[in-house]
Motif scaffolding. Structure first.
Motif, PDB file in Angstrom:
ATOM      1  N   SER A 263      -3.934   3.289   1.657  1.00  0.00           N
ATOM      2  CA  SER A 263      -3.116   4.423   2.084  1.00  0.00           C
ATOM      3  C   SER A 263      -3.918   5.712   2.064  1.00  0.00           C
ATOM      4  O   SER A 263      -4.917   5.804   1.363  1.00  0.00           O
ATOM      5  CB  SER A 263      -1.901   4.570   1.167  1.00  0.00           C
ATOM      6  OG  SER A 263      -0.942   3.598   1.472  1.00  0.00           O
ATOM      7  N   PHE A 264      -3.449   6.706   2.802  1.00  0.00           N
ATOM      8  CA  PHE A 264      -4.101   8.017   2.901  1.00  0.00           C
ATOM      9  C   PHE A 264      -5.520   7.880   3.456  1.00  0.00           C
ATOM     10  O   PHE A 264      -6.405   8.647   3.107  1.00  0.00           O
ATOM     11  CB  PHE A 264      -4.117   8.725   1.535  1.00  0.00           C
ATOM     12  CG  PHE A 264      -2.740   8.992   0.986  1.00  0.00           C
ATOM     13  CD1 PHE A 264      -1.967  10.026   1.503  1.00  0.00           C
ATOM     14  CD2 PHE A 264      -2.206   8.208  -0.031  1.00  0.00           C
ATOM     15  CE1 PHE A 264      -0.693  10.280   1.002  1.00  0.00           C
ATOM     16  CE2 PHE A 264      -0.943   8.450  -0.538  1.00  0.00           C
ATOM     17  CZ  PHE A 264      -0.178   9.485  -0.021  1.00  0.00           C
TER      18      PHE A 264
ATOM     19  N   SER B  96       6.085   7.891   5.017  1.00  0.00           N
ATOM     20  CA  SER B  96       4.968   7.258   5.737  1.00  0.00           C
ATOM     21  C   SER B  96       3.647   7.974   5.437  1.00  0.00           C
ATOM     22  O   SER B  96       3.620   9.179   5.199  1.00  0.00           O
ATOM     23  CB  SER B  96       5.246   7.310   7.239  1.00  0.00           C
ATOM     24  OG  SER B  96       4.252   6.614   7.951  1.00  0.00           O
ATOM     25  N   VAL B  97       2.564   7.198   5.432  1.00  0.00           N
ATOM     26  CA  VAL B  97       1.234   7.798   5.247  1.00  0.00           C
ATOM     27  C   VAL B  97       0.249   7.169   6.221  1.00  0.00           C
ATOM     28  O   VAL B  97       0.404   6.002   6.596  1.00  0.00           O
ATOM     29  CB  VAL B  97       0.694   7.589   3.811  1.00  0.00           C
ATOM     30  CG1 VAL B  97       1.541   8.333   2.793  1.00  0.00           C
ATOM     31  CG2 VAL B  97       0.628   6.101   3.457  1.00  0.00           C
TER      32      VAL B  97
ATOM     33  N   THR C 192      -1.085   2.411  -3.134  1.00  0.00           N
ATOM     34  CA  THR C 192      -2.186   3.111  -2.436  1.00  0.00           C
ATOM     35  C   THR C 192      -3.299   2.158  -1.979  1.00  0.00           C
ATOM     36  O   THR C 192      -3.603   2.086  -0.801  1.00  0.00           O
ATOM     37  CB  THR C 192      -2.768   4.259  -3.286  1.00  0.00           C
ATOM     38  OG1 THR C 192      -1.681   5.121  -3.669  1.00  0.00           O
ATOM     39  CG2 THR C 192      -3.766   5.086  -2.483  1.00  0.00           C
ATOM     40  N   GLN C 193      -3.936   1.440  -2.935  1.00  0.00           N
ATOM     41  CA  GLN C 193      -5.014   0.529  -2.548  1.00  0.00           C
ATOM     42  C   GLN C 193      -4.664  -0.877  -3.026  1.00  0.00           C
ATOM     43  O   GLN C 193      -4.521  -1.104  -4.228  1.00  0.00           O
ATOM     44  CB  GLN C 193      -6.335   0.945  -3.191  1.00  0.00           C
ATOM     45  CG  GLN C 193      -6.837   2.299  -2.759  1.00  0.00           C
ATOM     46  CD  GLN C 193      -8.286   2.524  -3.192  1.00  0.00           C
ATOM     47  OE1 GLN C 193      -9.160   2.741  -2.366  1.00  0.00           O
ATOM     48  NE2 GLN C 193      -8.544   2.437  -4.476  1.00  0.00           N
TER      49      GLN C 193
ATOM     50  N   GLU D 261      -7.758   7.998   6.818  1.00  0.00           N
ATOM     51  CA  GLU D 261      -7.514   8.640   8.100  1.00  0.00           C
ATOM     52  C   GLU D 261      -8.527   8.392   9.192  1.00  0.00           C
ATOM     53  O   GLU D 261      -8.344   8.834  10.318  1.00  0.00           O
ATOM     54  CB  GLU D 261      -7.358  10.154   7.876  1.00  0.00           C
ATOM     55  CG  GLU D 261      -6.105  10.451   7.070  1.00  0.00           C
ATOM     56  CD  GLU D 261      -5.953  11.925   6.736  1.00  0.00           C
ATOM     57  OE1 GLU D 261      -6.085  12.753   7.661  1.00  0.00           O
ATOM     58  OE2 GLU D 261      -5.689  12.242   5.563  1.00  0.00           O
TER      59      GLU D 261
ATOM     60  N   SER E  41       0.847  -1.200   0.000  1.00  0.00           N
ATOM     61  CA  SER E  41       0.000   0.000   0.000  1.00  0.00           C
ATOM     62  C   SER E  41       0.882   1.249   0.000  1.00  0.00           C
ATOM     63  O   SER E  41       0.420   2.322  -0.379  1.00  0.00           O
ATOM     64  CB  SER E  41      -0.955   0.007   1.199  1.00  0.00           C
ATOM     65  OG  SER E  41      -0.253   0.241   2.398  1.00  0.00           O
TER      66      SER E  41
END
Lengths: 453, 453
Positions: free
Chosen positions: B264-265, B415-416, B233-234, B267, B229
């Motif tokens: 990722s990203f 890092s995210v 990202t996904q 929150e 990720s």
């Protein structure tokens, strides 16, 4: 217990959006941003990692990548942004306007209004260096970071596309997907060296074996697929298989993936070869159409000798001796560096389940391999011996009669002619991408002396 | 090496049909035959296994099933065919005319012109008896034959449909598929007891370990997905996971499948729960729409209490102590027998990677479980600790700092914020089909003292 429809209703009022990226906010993936037609100043938010930073007098150019495509999105920022913070490898959120790019290199670019560094990246310690093309051997030392390079990104996106295409091919052709077991008590197929499985030493149970009998990691789902082809006619599996071979070869792994299919009421190798070809062609066409840039990158940088050649040819051969890697290479080369189907191998060289051709004095079985340039054996398949007495004799010859009573049962109760094949998935990727070493087409390679992470 | 386009061209002229069932012959699957509109005497060929034989004065009725659907095709033959040969369980090829059926029970039937028995079936020895509904416990003794019953046929077709739907859901939402490793050197996640892997005794190598370090079967792909990720990202994975627990429970297996995703990203838990719900709803909708008869059979015969209820509700709870099976059941019941999200568990009960909510004195982590009636925990997920110093402390607390340097690296270099979840695939099937025992929703169940085939 609880019905599916009931559960669906129960969840209906909770949320509506299927996925965060579809939220009302103008959050865009890099892929979607790059594909925007007629970009004319829409306010969007893009997130990703910085792949390059270029600072000019008044302007700062960033390239931001989020892994959704090989290409990065160009971000243009004025000099009020601090370029020291915006380092290679850092993660950022960028808000701004999506506009047409004045440059020919890209269609659109993002005029930054706000750039937030989410996680910084210390260039000194980061094993991936800006603007360097690292050798594949170097990257293998960092399995947790190498996926952030262009080349591994492309390979793994292709791997994902090919996986989806394979599932679609079988579904579209009416095959039922089966999860064949990973742990198995079949230990005598002769398909190579086995890994044994036991609870870890911390919790040794009093019994000798957790499963009461010795258990191993599967070397093939074939026999279990044959069980299922006796109920569903056409079945496939796509999962991990294992060999405990002491090999450092560029074509072998201790853990690798196989696509296997089994088809009932199938009576000749020609029909089997059609399915093998259908799988190869459909998957490859889909990959070429869905990620042409990723394929091209591999051909350009990894296999520079790669050329789109135009001749078209295939050879079907009968063969009378076992084939070693050298023979396979010779055959493929001799046939014009083309994929070659080799059929009808001597019975005495092949496992008990292959169908006897009754063609003495040659005495062959109805087996087929597809050999391809650079990789060697890509597919292996055969008709299976569906005749009870033939199979009984083969099992007796191999001393396996007792262990395979269940397999004989399949020939006692409504037996049908059938056949199947397996395709090595990593070799397939090596073949279409021209990747020399199998360790570079799997996310986390496992082989003798190495099991990182 | 060799380009993909080149290989495609090379194979282009060999064959054209993608699959045997599309050959010019009028071979039809039972499913396609049953769906034929306006059947008016087309000559077709159908193959399969006899599910029932009924002999009347002048006519013989057969039901032939090939696993492509729950429903069988009715074959009508005149008395010139020998009914003694046409036994339950035998495999047959039938040629004849597809016509409208005079009966209301089916739309079409096959007027037989030729019936060939391909493989006979001795009723005396065949463990499946004609017209008997065998208990699930009985069927478990015959993993190589039970797939030929209506109920296992339906369950495994639903399993195959759900597998395809899960792959499609993630692909449609932009996730990259990752094969996380099966063999791993991570041994300290605390997710349960581990199986260890070594070459079988036959080939013990001189070194202590094949991989130089102890190697285990994976308990989760999460940490490896987190690596990915950080690039794509996904990401998601859908593969086997293992627990060496000494359990005979109806909810546990030694080998089972997990669907895991990492984003990722991301929150907050709300966004994560949206993806969990999207996955559940989309998969279930697809299954209900593609194989309604199979789902209905399970609800009717296996879970007769199953009712489509109409209320709709969901509870989000904070919780302050660990949940055992009894607690889960109580919670679900207390909330009206509805799926329940439970969020924010005490930090001290959860593994090192979960994100600290910094909400002392409760001191919880951002974890979420989805509990469903009858099954208990179906999903488990969390935000992951992306802050280097928080994670470092957690690792130190657990004595894992050295082993997880690579995991800390992910927080050092770009890092995210991110989060993810896992869904037990067999529990999902139990949940939507109302199947009481997990051993009946997997083709070849593995558990303490049992590893058949």
């Amino acid at each position: 217990m609880f019905g599916a429809r009931c559960l669906l209703r129960a969840l209906r009022f909770c949320f509506s959006a299927p996925c965060p990226r579809h939220k009302p906010s103008a959050k865009l993936s890099v892929r979607d941003a790059l594909r925007a037609q007629n970009a004319s100043g829409e306010r969007v938010k893009v997130q990703g990692w910085i792949r390059s930073v270029r600072s000019q007098k008044e302007v700062l150019f960033l390239h931001v990548n989020d892994g959704t495509s090989l290409e990065s999105l160009q971000v243009v920022a004025d000099s009020s942004f601090d370029s020291r913070e915006l380092a290679f490898g850092s993660s950022v959120k960028v808000q701004g306007q999506l506009v047409k790019s004045p440059s020919k290199r890209q269609n659109v670019e993002l005029k930054a209004e706000k750039i937030e560094v989410v996680g910084d990246c210390d260039a000194k310690d980061f094993p991936l260096k800006y603007k360097e093309r690292h050798p594949m051997e170097y990257l293998r030392q960092y399995p947790h970071l190498r996926c952030r390079t262009n080349v591994l990104g492309s390979i793994l996106r292709v791997r994902s596309e090919a996986t989806a295409a394979i599932h679609s091919f079988f579904k579209d052709n009416g095959f039922v997907h089966i999860h064949t077991p990973i742990i198995t008590s079949n230990d005598c197929e002769g398909a190579g060296e086995l890994f044994q499985v036991e609870p870890s030493s911390k919790i040794k149970v009093p019994e000798e074996n957790f499963f009461n009998i010795p258990a191993f990691l599967t070397v093939s789902g074939q026999l279990h697929l044959e069980v299922m082809s006796g109920a569903f006619t056409q079945v496939f599996t796509f999962g991990p298989t294992f060999r405990a071979e002491n090999s450092q070869s560029r074509r072998h792994l201790a853990e690798f993936y196989m696509v296997e299919a089994e088809i009932s009421f199938l009576e000749n190798l020609q029909d089997l070869m059609q399915v093998m070809e259908g799988l190869f062609k459909t998957t490859t066409t889909t990959v070429l159409s869905n990620c042409p840039e990723d394929v091209e990158l591999c051909h350009k940088f990894i296999a520079p000798g790669q050329k789109i050649r135009t001749y078209a040819k295939k050879q079907l051969s009968n063969w009378g001796a076992d084939l070693h890697t050298e023979h396979e290479k010779y055959l493929v080369k001799h046939c014009g560096n083309m994929p070659v189907f080799v059929i009808n191998y001597p019975l005495k060289l092949k496992p008990f389940y292959m169908r006897d051709n009754e063609d003495s004095p040659q005495h062959t079985v109805a087996a087929v391999d597809l050999l391809v340039p650079g990789v060697g054996e890509l597919f292996g398949g055969s008709l299976r011996e569906e005749r009870y007495h033939f199979l009984e004799q083969q099992l007796a010859r191999s001393g396996l009669t007792e262990a395979y009573q269940w397999y004989l049962d399949l020939r006692r109760f409504g037996s049908v002619p059938h056949g199947g094949f397996g395709m090595g998935f990593e070799r397939y990727l090596q073949c279409i991408l021209g990747i020399d070493n199998i360790k570079d087409v799997i996310p986390f390679p496992r082989f003798t002396h190495s099991c990182l992470l």
